[in-house]
Design a protein around this motif. Structure first.
Motif, mmCIF file in Angstrom:
data_model
loop_
_atom_site.group_PDB
_atom_site.id
_atom_site.type_symbol
_atom_site.label_atom_id
_atom_site.label_comp_id
_atom_site.label_asym_id
_atom_site.label_seq_id
_atom_site.Cartn_x
_atom_site.Cartn_y
_atom_site.Cartn_z
ATOM 1 N N MET A 118 0.836 -1.187 0.000
ATOM 2 C CA MET A 118 0.000 0.000 0.000
ATOM 3 C C MET A 118 0.878 1.247 0.000
ATOM 4 O O MET A 118 1.898 1.298 0.661
ATOM 5 C CB MET A 118 -0.898 -0.003 1.228
ATOM 6 N N LYS A 119 0.421 2.224 -0.735
ATOM 7 C CA LYS A 119 1.193 3.451 -0.934
ATOM 8 C C LYS A 119 0.991 4.428 0.225
ATOM 9 O O LYS A 119 -0.093 4.562 0.761
ATOM 10 C CB LYS A 119 0.738 4.094 -2.239
ATOM 11 N N LYS A 120 2.058 5.129 0.586
ATOM 12 C CA LYS A 120 2.012 6.176 1.590
ATOM 13 C C LYS A 120 1.682 7.495 0.898
ATOM 14 O O LYS A 120 1.982 7.689 -0.279
ATOM 15 C CB LYS A 120 3.352 6.301 2.309
ATOM 16 N N TYR A 121 1.065 8.398 1.635
ATOM 17 C CA TYR A 121 0.716 9.722 1.127
ATOM 18 C C TYR A 121 1.193 10.766 2.113
ATOM 19 O O TYR A 121 1.224 10.525 3.318
ATOM 20 C CB TYR A 121 -0.805 9.844 0.959
ATOM 21 N N TYR A 122 1.587 11.953 1.592
ATOM 22 C CA TYR A 122 2.030 13.017 2.482
ATOM 23 C C TYR A 122 1.190 14.264 2.291
ATOM 24 O O TYR A 122 0.662 14.535 1.216
ATOM 25 C CB TYR A 122 3.518 13.336 2.268
ATOM 26 N N CYS A 123 1.080 15.027 3.384
ATOM 27 C CA CYS A 123 0.351 16.298 3.359
ATOM 28 C C CYS A 123 1.251 17.359 2.750
ATOM 29 O O CYS A 123 2.396 17.535 3.182
ATOM 30 C CB CYS A 123 -0.051 16.677 4.785
ATOM 31 N N ALA A 134 1.027 20.477 3.018
ATOM 32 C CA ALA A 134 1.201 21.655 3.872
ATOM 33 C C ALA A 134 2.209 21.420 4.987
ATOM 34 O O ALA A 134 3.037 22.269 5.267
ATOM 35 C CB ALA A 134 -0.138 22.069 4.470
ATOM 36 N N CYS A 135 2.158 20.227 5.622
ATOM 37 C CA CYS A 135 2.998 20.036 6.811
ATOM 38 C C CYS A 135 3.913 18.810 6.719
ATOM 39 O O CYS A 135 4.651 18.541 7.656
ATOM 40 C CB CYS A 135 2.125 19.924 8.053
ATOM 41 N N ASP A 136 3.832 18.073 5.619
ATOM 42 C CA ASP A 136 4.675 16.895 5.385
ATOM 43 C C ASP A 136 4.352 15.698 6.276
ATOM 44 O O ASP A 136 5.137 14.765 6.360
ATOM 45 C CB ASP A 136 6.169 17.231 5.485
ATOM 46 N N TYR A 137 3.180 15.712 6.954
ATOM 47 C CA TYR A 137 2.735 14.513 7.679
ATOM 48 C C TYR A 137 2.597 13.389 6.660
ATOM 49 O O TYR A 137 2.088 13.599 5.554
ATOM 50 C CB TYR A 137 1.387 14.774 8.357
ATOM 51 N N ASP A 181 -7.670 15.932 0.061
ATOM 52 C CA ASP A 181 -7.241 16.379 -1.268
ATOM 53 C C ASP A 181 -5.930 17.165 -1.235
ATOM 54 O O ASP A 181 -5.359 17.486 -2.271
ATOM 55 C CB ASP A 181 -8.343 17.172 -1.972
ATOM 56 N N ALA A 182 -5.404 17.459 -0.035
ATOM 57 C CA ALA A 182 -4.112 18.141 0.093
ATOM 58 C C ALA A 182 -2.955 17.151 0.132
ATOM 59 O O ALA A 182 -1.799 17.553 0.223
ATOM 60 C CB ALA A 182 -4.092 19.004 1.351
ATOM 61 N N PHE A 183 -3.257 15.853 0.032
ATOM 62 C CA PHE A 183 -2.233 14.815 0.107
ATOM 63 C C PHE A 183 -1.820 14.343 -1.276
ATOM 64 O O PHE A 183 -2.640 14.290 -2.190
ATOM 65 C CB PHE A 183 -2.771 13.612 0.897
ATOM 66 N N LEU A 184 -0.540 13.995 -1.390
ATOM 67 C CA LEU A 184 0.003 13.437 -2.628
ATOM 68 C C LEU A 184 0.724 12.127 -2.296
ATOM 69 O O LEU A 184 1.222 11.962 -1.182
ATOM 70 C CB LEU A 184 0.986 14.410 -3.268
ATOM 71 N N PRO A 185 0.821 11.223 -3.277
ATOM 72 C CA PRO A 185 1.552 9.971 -3.018
ATOM 73 C C PRO A 185 3.032 10.221 -2.783
ATOM 74 O O PRO A 185 3.631 11.113 -3.370
ATOM 75 C CB PRO A 185 1.358 9.158 -4.307
#
Length: 55
Positions: free
Chosen positions: A1-6, A8-11, A47-51
């Motif tokens: 499963m792929k991880k996603y990051y925010c 704005a804050c890199d969470y 919607d602020a998250f990217l893979p």
């Protein structure tokens, strides 16, 4: 499963860990998180998250 990051804050949302503090069980793919879920750090929506690009 792929991880996603925010963006704005890199969470980083790690599906293996989930986000138990907000009711997302470990093993939950990002795609299965409810659309109204927000980043536990900064509060932005999904919607602020990217893979995360795997290197």
């Amino acid at each position: 499963m792929k991880k996603y990051y925010c963006t704005a804050c890199d969470y980083v949302y790690d599906p293996e860990k989930g986000d138990p503090e907000t009711g997302i069980a470990p093993g939950t793919p990002f795609e299965d998180i409810p659309e109204d879920w927000t980043c536990p750090i900064c509060g932005l929506y999904k919607d602020a998250f990217l893979p995360v690009d795997d290197e």
